[in-house]
Write an enzyme that holds these catalytic residues in place. Structure first.
Site, PDB file in Angstrom:
ATOM      1  N   ARG A  86      35.452  31.133   0.276  1.00 14.90           N
ATOM      2  CA  ARG A  86      34.348  31.497   1.145  1.00 14.90           C
ATOM      3  C   ARG A  86      33.197  30.542   0.846  1.00 14.90           C
ATOM      4  O   ARG A  86      33.015  30.097  -0.296  1.00 14.90           O
ATOM      5  CB  ARG A  86      33.900  32.944   0.922  1.00 14.90           C
ATOM      6  CG  ARG A  86      34.876  33.994   1.429  1.00 14.90           C
ATOM      7  CD  ARG A  86      34.858  34.070   2.953  1.00 14.90           C
ATOM      8  NE  ARG A  86      35.692  35.155   3.458  1.00 14.90           N
ATOM      9  CZ  ARG A  86      36.923  35.007   3.917  1.00 14.90           C
ATOM     10  NH1 ARG A  86      37.476  33.804   3.926  1.00 14.90           N
ATOM     11  NH2 ARG A  86      37.591  36.048   4.373  1.00 14.90           N
TER      12      ARG A  86
ATOM     13  N   GLU B  66      28.540  29.161   9.576  1.00 18.41           N
ATOM     14  CA  GLU B  66      29.563  28.541  10.415  1.00 18.41           C
ATOM     15  C   GLU B  66      29.260  28.855  11.881  1.00 18.41           C
ATOM     16  O   GLU B  66      29.149  30.032  12.229  1.00 18.41           O
ATOM     17  CB  GLU B  66      30.953  29.062  10.021  1.00 18.41           C
ATOM     18  CG  GLU B  66      31.340  28.701   8.579  1.00 18.41           C
ATOM     19  CD  GLU B  66      32.668  29.304   8.147  1.00 18.41           C
ATOM     20  OE1 GLU B  66      33.299  30.020   8.964  1.00 18.41           O
ATOM     21  OE2 GLU B  66      33.085  29.064   7.013  1.00 18.41           O
TER      22      GLU B  66
ATOM     23  N   HIS C 118      36.915  25.648   9.140  1.00 18.33           N
ATOM     24  CA  HIS C 118      37.544  26.934   8.820  1.00 18.33           C
ATOM     25  C   HIS C 118      38.809  27.139   9.662  1.00 18.33           C
ATOM     26  O   HIS C 118      38.959  28.141  10.369  1.00 18.33           O
ATOM     27  CB  HIS C 118      36.564  28.088   9.042  1.00 18.33           C
ATOM     28  CG  HIS C 118      36.880  29.291   8.201  1.00 18.33           C
ATOM     29  ND1 HIS C 118      35.924  30.135   7.702  1.00 18.33           N
ATOM     30  CD2 HIS C 118      38.068  29.796   7.761  1.00 18.33           C
ATOM     31  CE1 HIS C 118      36.484  31.106   6.996  1.00 18.33           C
ATOM     32  NE2 HIS C 118      37.788  30.912   7.025  1.00 18.33           N
TER      33      HIS C 118
END
Length: 333
Positions: free
Chosen positions: A250, A279, A298
């Site tokens: 993370r 993000e 991601h």
């Protein structure tokens, strides 16, 4: 039994076939939760949030089970009969702020290690991209030049990989590293047990000692208050100047400002990042401008059959739920 599945209408037929012998009624609904909201939930920075549509509100009113990656922020309040929620993800922090994690009598499950092999593959995509200097050769190709013959590459065989978090993803990464001929060390909560393919397990208090022994450090821990910014300036300084950092955990696990400074100053040699605090990564973020960093948005688990595998995991757990059996990959709260 009433089940609600969110954003999985494309897999409705497959889910229906897998559960056709169970006494369940599955409703499908859609809800668009922006990715920046998902990131804010995971980072504990959520302000407001996406609420259920009228159709989803009606579906949740008598739902006993919910399959949803990012449910609406008012999910717990709208589902008084809910007894179980499965999130098709490795972690469950995207449920933060919905009330589901705090709801009494509601079991929460994830897909456990289902994605672990894919994330491990992405670790090596980032690592090989850095160590085999693919940036040099891509740039040369774009210029139409046969260049880079003098670039020195790095070999995986014989190098030491330190994995922070030897859970499902960490152990899948260790298996791959061992196949490449790397020596693997790592940390885990139960440091007295050494998983296969791992040479040594360090306790959390010996993190700096482990970092100093590694050529590459892979972050694979869960995101939470106990891991937030666990890799900051002191930890980066403990690493070898020739070492690289790979983060598939993370974004909050790393102090991104300290990482940018370490890359800029040459404290570490490079970084491969698939996760970030915010993000999408803001345009003004310092990580865009530092050298020797390879970033992906991601996408480590964005493989073609991901959702099909998630549906099959849920269907197997639904069968257990209907038969009064223990659910797989239940989280402990």
């Amino acid at each position: 039994m009433k089940v609600v599945a969110l954003n999985l209408a494309a897999h409705a037929a497959h889910l229906a076939e897998l559960t056709r012998d169970l006494d369940v009624a599955i409703s499908h609904a859609d809800l668009a939760v922006p990715w920046d909201e998902v990131a804010a939930r995971r980072a504990g920075r959520l302000r407001g949030g996406t609420r259920a549509t009228p159709a989803l509100t009606a579906a949740l009113a008598d739902a006993e089970a919910l399959l949803a990656f990012a449910p609406p922020i008012d999910a717990a309040a709208l589902a008084p009969r809910l007894r179980w929620v499965e999130t098709p993800a490795t972690g469950f922090d995207q449920l933060a702020g919905t009330g589901l994690l705090e709801a009494p009598g509601v079991a929460v499950t994830t897909i456990g290690g289902l994605f672990a092999p894919w994330v491990a593959e992405h670790v090596f995509a980032l690592l090989l991209g850095l160590w085999r200097r693919l940036d040099v050769f891509v740039a040369a190709r774009e210029r139409g030049e046969w260049a880079g013959r003098g670039v020195e590459l790095r070999a995986l065989r014989g190098a030491t990989m330190a994995i922070v978090g030897l859970g499902n993803i960490g152990q899948a990464t260790a298996r791959a590293a061992d196949a490449f001929g790397m020596r693997v060390i790592g940390t885990r909560r139960n440091h007295e047990q050494t998983p296969p393919h791992v040479a040594r397990v360090y306790p959390r208090r010996a993190l700096h000692e482990m970092l100093a022994a590694a050529d590459v450090v892979v972050l694979a821990v869960a995101g939470g208050p106990d891991t937030e910014r666990m890799i900051g300036a002191p930890e980066l300084a403990a690493m070898r100047r020739t070492a690289c950092l790979i983060n598939v955990a993370r974004g909050i696990v790393v102090d991104e400002s300290a990482l940018a400074a370490a890359l800029r100053d040459g404290t570490i040699a490079g970084a491969g990042l698939d996760v970030f605090v915010d993000e999408p990564l803001p345009a003004a973020h310092p990580l865009w401008a530092v050298p020797n960093v390879l970033m992906t948005p991601h996408i480590a688990v964005n493989v073609a059959d991901k959702l099909q595998a998630c549906v099959e995991h849920f269907a197997a757990n639904l069968r257990r739920f209907r038969h009064g059996q223990a659910l797989q990959d239940a989280i402990v709260r």
